[in-house]
Motif scaffolding. Structure first.
Motif, mmCIF file in Angstrom:
data_model
loop_
_atom_site.group_PDB
_atom_site.id
_atom_site.type_symbol
_atom_site.label_atom_id
_atom_site.label_comp_id
_atom_site.label_asym_id
_atom_site.label_seq_id
_atom_site.Cartn_x
_atom_site.Cartn_y
_atom_site.Cartn_z
ATOM 1 N N LEU A 43 0.519 10.166 4.842
ATOM 2 C CA LEU A 43 1.198 9.593 3.674
ATOM 3 C C LEU A 43 1.939 10.674 2.888
ATOM 4 C CD1 LEU A 43 -1.595 7.119 2.536
ATOM 5 C CD2 LEU A 43 0.709 6.465 3.251
ATOM 6 N N GLU A 44 1.328 11.828 2.730
ATOM 7 C CA GLU A 44 1.984 12.917 2.015
ATOM 8 C C GLU A 44 3.223 13.402 2.766
ATOM 9 O OE1 GLU A 44 -1.065 15.805 1.525
ATOM 10 O OE2 GLU A 44 -2.035 14.757 -0.148
ATOM 11 N N ASP B 257 -7.946 5.190 -2.445
ATOM 12 C CA ASP B 257 -8.232 6.613 -2.581
ATOM 13 C C ASP B 257 -9.407 7.067 -1.721
ATOM 14 O OD1 ASP B 257 -10.126 5.261 -4.003
ATOM 15 O OD2 ASP B 257 -9.722 6.227 -5.927
ATOM 16 N N PHE C 293 1.229 4.143 -2.991
ATOM 17 C CA PHE C 293 1.009 5.571 -2.755
ATOM 18 C C PHE C 293 2.222 6.383 -3.197
ATOM 19 C CE2 PHE C 293 1.568 9.428 -0.338
ATOM 20 C CZ PHE C 293 0.343 10.064 -0.519
ATOM 21 N N GLN D 92 -4.307 10.574 4.702
ATOM 22 C CA GLN D 92 -3.770 11.218 3.505
ATOM 23 C C GLN D 92 -2.629 12.163 3.863
ATOM 24 O OE1 GLN D 92 -4.698 10.629 0.335
ATOM 25 N NE2 GLN D 92 -3.301 12.137 -0.552
ATOM 26 N N THR E 229 0.834 -1.202 0.000
ATOM 27 C CA THR E 229 0.000 0.000 0.000
ATOM 28 C C THR E 229 0.868 1.252 0.000
ATOM 29 O OG1 THR E 229 -1.797 -1.130 1.172
ATOM 30 C CG2 THR E 229 -1.757 1.275 1.289
ATOM 31 N N ARG F 162 2.430 6.630 -7.003
ATOM 32 C CA ARG F 162 1.423 7.570 -7.511
ATOM 33 C C ARG F 162 1.827 9.017 -7.173
ATOM 34 N NH1 ARG F 162 -4.131 6.693 -8.596
ATOM 35 N NH2 ARG F 162 -4.502 4.566 -9.337
ATOM 36 N N TRP F 163 2.301 9.224 -5.961
ATOM 37 C CA TRP F 163 2.634 10.580 -5.497
ATOM 38 C C TRP F 163 3.779 11.169 -6.319
ATOM 39 C CZ3 TRP F 163 6.746 13.285 -3.377
ATOM 40 C CH2 TRP F 163 6.436 14.503 -2.744
#
Length: 260
Positions: free
Chosen positions: A245-246, A235, A19, A242, A15, A22-23
């Motif tokens: 993760l960022e 998502d 992420f 969120q 997971t 994608r990021w």
């Protein structure tokens, strides 16, 4: 950047890998996501349609035979130890999203340790090329070990991320990975804590792995679990998840040497 993600099965490393892939792609960077776990799930986590239909490289018998000049599945005998691999990312990588492609490596079935067979030689040469030669972000979702990495590639890995969850078995696996990584010279080891329910969970992980630095902590989130069960990209997650993760992605990007 070249990033390897490892940890005990079920802790959320796939997971996190999805992420991050994608990021980085959303930041306008070319990203190659590598599923180096024999239990391939990264395609599902990235939301790739028909991910289960992707043939792992280790099962492409005709390609392996061509590149190594051998018979796939054979042990012993003669075959090329430095097969051509530089064209494989363009040849077999699957587009996932703008700027993001996926390669599924697969595993090599073997009866003992120290496998020297055409499949393993091709995979290791490919990883060597991906880590040392590719001018893009490479994110490798690995099994609970680092067997695809070797001494020749270890110094080019910008970060080995060990994903852990509150639990003794997860900690024990993390410590084993740390030792394996140290043995081959990986210097930049970091940890991500996942499934964090409260401050007690966070403190437990920090005290159990006080020799390692943490990139961040991901809250326990039913949305992540549901996405994993459904085989889709996560998502539909909480705002706190969120943001966590960022923050991990931003902290990871800061590890990149400024000269690169």
């Amino acid at each position: 950047m070249k990033i390897a993600v490892s940890g005990k099965g079920g802790v959320g490393k796939t997971t996190l890998s999805a992420f991050l892939a994608r990021w980085f792609a959303e930041q306008g960077t070319s990203v190659l996501a590598i599923d180096a776990d024999p239990d391939a799930n990264l395609g599902h986590a990235l939301g790739v349609a028909d991910a289960a239909a992707i043939t792992p490289l280790s099962q492409m018998k005709a390609l392996i035979a061509e590149r190594t000049e051998s018979v796939p599945g054979s042990f012993g005998g003669f075959f090329k130890m430095n097969p051509k691999v530089d064209d494989l990312p363009e040849k077999i990588a699957v587009p996932c999203a703008p700027g993001l492609r996926l390669m599924v490596m697969g595993g090599v079935k073997k009866g003992g340790t120290g496998c020297v067979c055409p499949e393993s030689v091709l995979l290791k040469n490919l990883v060597h090329h991906l880590i040392l030669r590719r001018d893009e972000v490479v994110i490798m979702d690995m099994e609970a070990g680092i067997e695809h990495l070797g001494r020749g590639t270890s110094k080019a890995v910008h970060a080995l991320i060990i994903v852990v969850e509150p639990g003794r078995r997860s900690i024990e696996t993390a410590l084993k990975i740390q030792q394996l990584a140290a043995d081959i010279g990986i210097a930049n080891m970091t940890v991500v804590g996942n499934k964090i329910r409260n401050e007690k969970d966070r403190a437990f992980l920090q005290s159990s792995l006080n020799g390692l630095s943490f990139l961040g902590f991901i809250p326990f989130d039913e949305g992540l679990i549901e996405a994993d069960c459904a085989g889709v990209f996560a998502d539909h997650i909480d705002e706190a998840t969120q943001k966590a993760l960022e923050a991990i992605a931003e902290n990871l990007r800061r590890l990149q040497p400024k000269s690169e």
